[in-house]
Design an enzyme around this catalytic site. Structure first.
Site, short mmCIF file in Angstrom:
data_model
loop_
_atom_site.label_atom_id
_atom_site.label_comp_id
_atom_site.label_asym_id
_atom_site.label_seq_id
_atom_site.Cartn_x
_atom_site.Cartn_y
_atom_site.Cartn_z
N SER A 146 0.84 -1.20 0.00
CA SER A 146 0.00 0.00 0.00
C SER A 146 0.88 1.27 0.00
CB SER A 146 -0.95 -0.04 1.20
OG SER A 146 -1.97 0.91 1.05
N ASP A 222 -9.85 -5.37 -3.94
CA ASP A 222 -9.24 -4.38 -3.05
C ASP A 222 -10.22 -3.22 -2.86
OD1 ASP A 222 -7.60 -2.16 -2.10
OD2 ASP A 222 -5.88 -3.39 -2.67
N HIS A 254 -7.44 -5.82 0.29
CA HIS A 254 -6.27 -5.01 0.61
C HIS A 254 -5.53 -5.50 1.87
CE1 HIS A 254 -4.11 -1.26 -0.26
NE2 HIS A 254 -4.08 -0.99 1.02
#
Lengths: 276, 276
Positions: A146, A222, A254
């Protein structure tokens, strides 16, 4: 440097250490996994940069990386994601301030002078690690998740020759065109968008690319997919003819459940580059 | 039953669910990992019972079990360690009350009537799971860590024919002779030590043993080693000629870094029994 903890783990040692950092002007904590082979001499290093709200600890306990790193004889470094402490500025939002350093050197108040995560990860921490531990700093690779995927990609491209390979899980690919990016770059770097270009993987890919292989995994479920902008980076990689794989994994989200599902692939990918 | 979350994980699904429990008189939360094979029909089940202070979540995110369970096509159940909530008694100590159910049915105030973790794990939760999910309840195995290792061993021996195999990481082996045990059994079950005997793995091993294979791992640097009393159980197993392995692993401690280091072995061990 002080030892916070050391646990035997997959035949090696998972350590946590703290030290006074010049770059950030505060105490910083990091995790370091040394495989068994480090007893006999320097081993290659894989950096893992973490995402928003994380400390050094999240990936260390949830990413499932140590087993694969042990199998390959590779060390893992888990830096924190920002400066921390009472004298350090913060924000009520989860995506600004402490836990959200975005791997840049802030020039703007109240974030300067503490928020220098680029210098911390690119210069200060490698110098410390190379001096104190049996690490072969000529063989480094980098990954992240991320915001940390953004960090991994921008550091890899911003420091040519430093990393033999780079990978990312669910990275923020194009922060200058996303709400995960514009807000933070504006806060940390000010309104001159020219300065933001050195911290945007898509723009850096368009300009010069990366001098090694890239592996990127993103889950199709996600929940932040629209903020990550993988399409922009995919486009830039194809234009550049960058040696790379971007894999869109059906059904994954995610979370660290996604990261851990593909960690074996990433460690094996880096091992090939580090030992190749 | 309500779904709290479902994440794709190693090709399967890591779910978290909550339900009103009759056994404990409160809402209970559990984790369930279903491998990809569960789409096509019932799969065998491995229970993971957790230790002091844990919820359903700790092992789910730190034990690294899902990857190995996916490889073997086995489901994983992660129950909570006690009843919880405002109407449920608690204690300031970490090792009594909420987070410390010890897998017994309490008879004493203020723990009765909520603290019935034996009935919850032995009867109510299996019935719920068998009715709601594609699980083959004829093929069950059980493992656990610390207090959960105690639970795994005592449930395995206390329910003959239920589990095909049992294992434990750093289990409390002889609670009737340890500060991790006497305090809690006294609080939950009262002063009649005859009632404690059904919740002591060493005493149960001496009486009847387990009708399947046992695998037990304990780290030699376990900071709670003296409280676990593995020597008493090792002695009882040898006397019983119990099919078993107890492995004292050099340098490892009581943490999840230890558990995760040997999870592959434990899942493979159970797979052999479940598919044998």
């Amino acid at each position: 440097m002080e030892t916070v903890s050391e646990n035997k783990c997959f035949g090696g040692v998972q350590g946590v250490y703290t030290h006074a950092s010049k770059a950030t002007g505060c105490d910083m904590t990091f995790g370091l996994f040394l495989p068994e082979e480090a007893r006999d001499g320097p081993v290659p290093v894989l950096w893992y940069l973490s995402g928003l709200t994380c400390t050094h600890e999240n990936a260390m306990v949830k990413a499932g990386a140590q087993g694969w790193a042990a199998e390959q004889g590779i060390a893992l470094v888990f830096p924190d994601t920002s400066p921390r402490g009472e004298g350090v500025a913060d924000d009520d939002a989860y995506d600004l301030g402490q836990g959200a350093g975005f791997y840049v050197n802030a020039t703007q108040a109240p974030w300067a002078p503490h928020f220098n995560m680029w210098d911390y990860v690119a210069e200060e921490l490698p110098a410390l690690l190379g001096g104190k531990f049996p690490l072969d700093m000529e063989r480094q690779a980098i990954t992240g998740h991320s915001m940390g995927g953004h960090g991994a990609l921008t550091l890899a491209m911003g420091l040519p020759g430093r990393f033999r390979s780079a990978s990312a899980f669910s990275p923020i690919c194009h922060p200058t065109s996303s709400d995960w990016g514009r807000k933070q770059m504006s806060a940390y770097l000010g309104e001159d968008e020219g300065l933001w270009r050195r911290h945007d993987a898509t723009l850096m890919m368009r300009e010069a690319g990366f001098d090694g292989p890239l592996l990127i995994d993103i889950g199709t479920d996600d929940q932040f997919y629209d903020l990550l902008k993988p399409e922009a980076l995919a486009d830039a990689m194809a234009l550049r003819r960058q040696t790379s794989q971007m894999r869109l994994q059906p059904g994954y989200d995610h979370s660290y459940f996604f990261v851990s599902s593909f960690m074996e692939d990433h460690v094996a990918f880096h091992a090939e580059a580090l030992y190749g």
